[in-house]
Design an enzyme around this catalytic site. Structure first.
Site, mmCIF file in Angstrom:
data_model
loop_
_atom_site.group_PDB
_atom_site.id
_atom_site.type_symbol
_atom_site.label_atom_id
_atom_site.label_comp_id
_atom_site.label_asym_id
_atom_site.label_seq_id
_atom_site.Cartn_x
_atom_site.Cartn_y
_atom_site.Cartn_z
ATOM 1 N N ASN A 6 74.269 89.617 34.834
ATOM 2 C CA ASN A 6 75.529 89.034 35.132
ATOM 3 C C ASN A 6 75.867 88.701 33.515
ATOM 4 O O ASN A 6 75.195 87.499 33.270
ATOM 5 C CB ASN A 6 75.461 88.165 36.145
ATOM 6 N N TRP A 7 76.626 89.268 33.157
ATOM 7 C CA TRP A 7 76.967 88.897 31.649
ATOM 8 C C TRP A 7 77.658 87.796 31.466
ATOM 9 O O TRP A 7 78.088 87.397 30.425
ATOM 10 C CB TRP A 7 77.311 90.183 30.791
ATOM 11 N N LYS A 8 78.558 87.554 32.394
ATOM 12 C CA LYS A 8 79.639 86.422 32.263
ATOM 13 C C LYS A 8 80.487 86.844 31.141
ATOM 14 O O LYS A 8 80.781 87.745 30.909
ATOM 15 C CB LYS A 8 78.930 84.937 32.144
ATOM 16 N N HIS A 89 80.870 84.089 43.094
ATOM 17 C CA HIS A 89 79.959 83.350 42.137
ATOM 18 C C HIS A 89 80.248 82.021 41.973
ATOM 19 O O HIS A 89 81.481 81.489 41.962
ATOM 20 C CB HIS A 89 79.824 84.011 40.588
ATOM 21 N N GLU A 91 80.576 80.141 39.832
ATOM 22 C CA GLU A 91 81.168 79.616 38.683
ATOM 23 C C GLU A 91 82.865 80.001 39.137
ATOM 24 O O GLU A 91 83.930 79.429 38.679
ATOM 25 C CB GLU A 91 80.923 80.334 37.227
ATOM 26 N N GLU A 160 71.999 81.623 45.105
ATOM 27 C CA GLU A 160 72.124 81.240 43.938
ATOM 28 C C GLU A 160 72.281 79.643 43.974
ATOM 29 O O GLU A 160 73.457 79.257 44.118
ATOM 30 C CB GLU A 160 73.387 81.723 43.043
ATOM 31 N N GLY A 166 72.119 78.536 34.957
ATOM 32 C CA GLY A 166 72.259 78.212 33.422
ATOM 33 C C GLY A 166 71.796 76.989 32.997
ATOM 34 O O GLY A 166 72.112 76.418 32.108
ATOM 35 N N SER A 206 68.539 80.974 36.632
ATOM 36 C CA SER A 206 67.566 80.575 35.526
ATOM 37 C C SER A 206 66.389 81.728 35.821
ATOM 38 O O SER A 206 65.133 81.279 35.379
ATOM 39 C CB SER A 206 66.964 79.034 35.416
ATOM 40 N N GLY A 227 71.395 85.950 34.634
ATOM 41 C CA GLY A 227 72.629 85.640 33.668
ATOM 42 C C GLY A 227 71.987 85.401 32.326
ATOM 43 O O GLY A 227 71.733 86.718 31.820
ATOM 44 N N GLY A 228 71.680 84.294 31.796
ATOM 45 C CA GLY A 228 71.344 84.279 30.296
ATOM 46 C C GLY A 228 70.213 85.187 29.961
ATOM 47 O O GLY A 228 70.343 85.701 28.755
HETATM 48 P P1 PGA Z 1 71.468 82.148 34.698
HETATM 49 O O1 PGA Z 1 72.368 82.574 35.605
HETATM 50 O O2 PGA Z 1 70.393 83.330 35.175
HETATM 51 O O3 PGA Z 1 71.859 82.081 33.380
HETATM 52 O O4 PGA Z 1 71.223 81.015 35.278
HETATM 53 C C1 PGA Z 1 72.694 83.154 36.758
HETATM 54 C C2 PGA Z 1 73.970 83.629 37.625
HETATM 55 O O5 PGA Z 1 74.802 82.781 37.380
HETATM 56 O O6 PGA Z 1 74.200 84.602 38.201
#
Ligand code: PGA
Length: 245
Positions: A6-8, A89, A91, A160, A166, A206, A227-228
């Site tokens: 998930n590149w956001k 998600h 976010e 999640e 994050g 994470s 994500g990250g």
């Molecule tokens: P993260 O994000 O790996 O940076 O914690 C995961 C996500 O939001 O899908």
């Protein structure tokens, strides 16, 4: 195991294409899923058309078309070759105030348009500390699917925990496995034991090369939403390797 990046809101189109060049020779036919920002999707779909990489979006509108400024529809995603969409998600829920009703409608649209939906559910730190984790998972699960007929080919669920996204503070393997076991039970209630076993439940929050092994060995964890640590090709590939894709 499935591994979904998930590149956001990271990577321009050029950077996205460079990433594909960097990982493709190392995948050797193994599957990878990448949820990229809208402007890169078309180029990414073209570039990966005959590969084991599936490209998807991080959100979409519940409406198929109309006067909805700034929105992107399932029809647009389908035409360019996007294979999946992340829905609900945290976010989106928290920063953009997506409601459970919005998410249900988006799931409905994804199902009707045959786009695989990766539906995210998870509790906040306050909810976990208040002993509400299971109640929250049940509420979000039931709100997203209601009485829909869901199948493992059309729906994946991502657990999640919001406090782990994050933050660098992942859940423990045991916490994730507990939550996944509970989601498995919710699936059984909805579709029966046999079919429930075929669903993929991803863990996200994470995930990185250093901790992915702990999760990969747990029961009920079918893959990862990353994500990250998905932004760097080397780290993404080591997660794919450690997950045993
Ligand atoms: P993260 O994000 O790996 O940076 O914690 C995961 C996500 O939001 O899908």
């Amino acid at each position: 195991m499935k591994v979904v990046a998930n590149w956001k809101m990271y990577k321009t189109e050029k950077e996205s294409l460079q990433f594909i060049d960097a990982i493709l020779p190392h995948l050797q036919g193994r599957e990878a899923y990448i949820a990229a920002p809208y402007p890169s999707l078309s180029a990414l779909c073209k570039k990966t058309a005959n590969s084991s990489i599936s490209i998807g979006a991080q959100n979409m509108s519940q409406h198929l078309e109309g006067a909805y400024t700034g929105e992107v529809s399932a029809l647009m995603l389908k035409e360019i070759g996007a294979k999946f969409v992340i829905l609900g998600h945290s976010e989106r829920r928290h920063f953009f105030k997506e409601s459970e009703k919005d998410i249900f409608e988006k799931v409905l649209t994804a199902l009707s348009q045959n786009i695989l939906a990766i539906v995210c559910i998870g509790e906040t730190l306050e909810e976990r500390e208040g002993g509400q984790t299971k109640a929250v998972l049940r509420r979000q699960f039931e709100a997203a699917f209601q009485k829909l007929e869901i199948s493992p080919k059309k729906i994946m669920i991502a657990y999640e925990p919001v406090w782990a996204i994050g933050t660098g503070r992942a859940a423990t393997g045991e916490m994730a496995s507990d939550a996944h076991g509970y989601i498995q039970r919710l699936l059984e209630e909805m579709v029966g034991k046999n079919l429930a076993q075929s669903f993929t439940i991803l863990y996200g929050g994470s995930v990185k090369p250093e901790n992915v092994g702990e999760f990969a060995s747990m029961e009920n964890i079918g893959g990862f939403l990353v994500g990250g640590a998905s932004l760097d090709p080397t780290s993404f590939l080591s997660i794919i390797n450690a997950a045993g894709v």
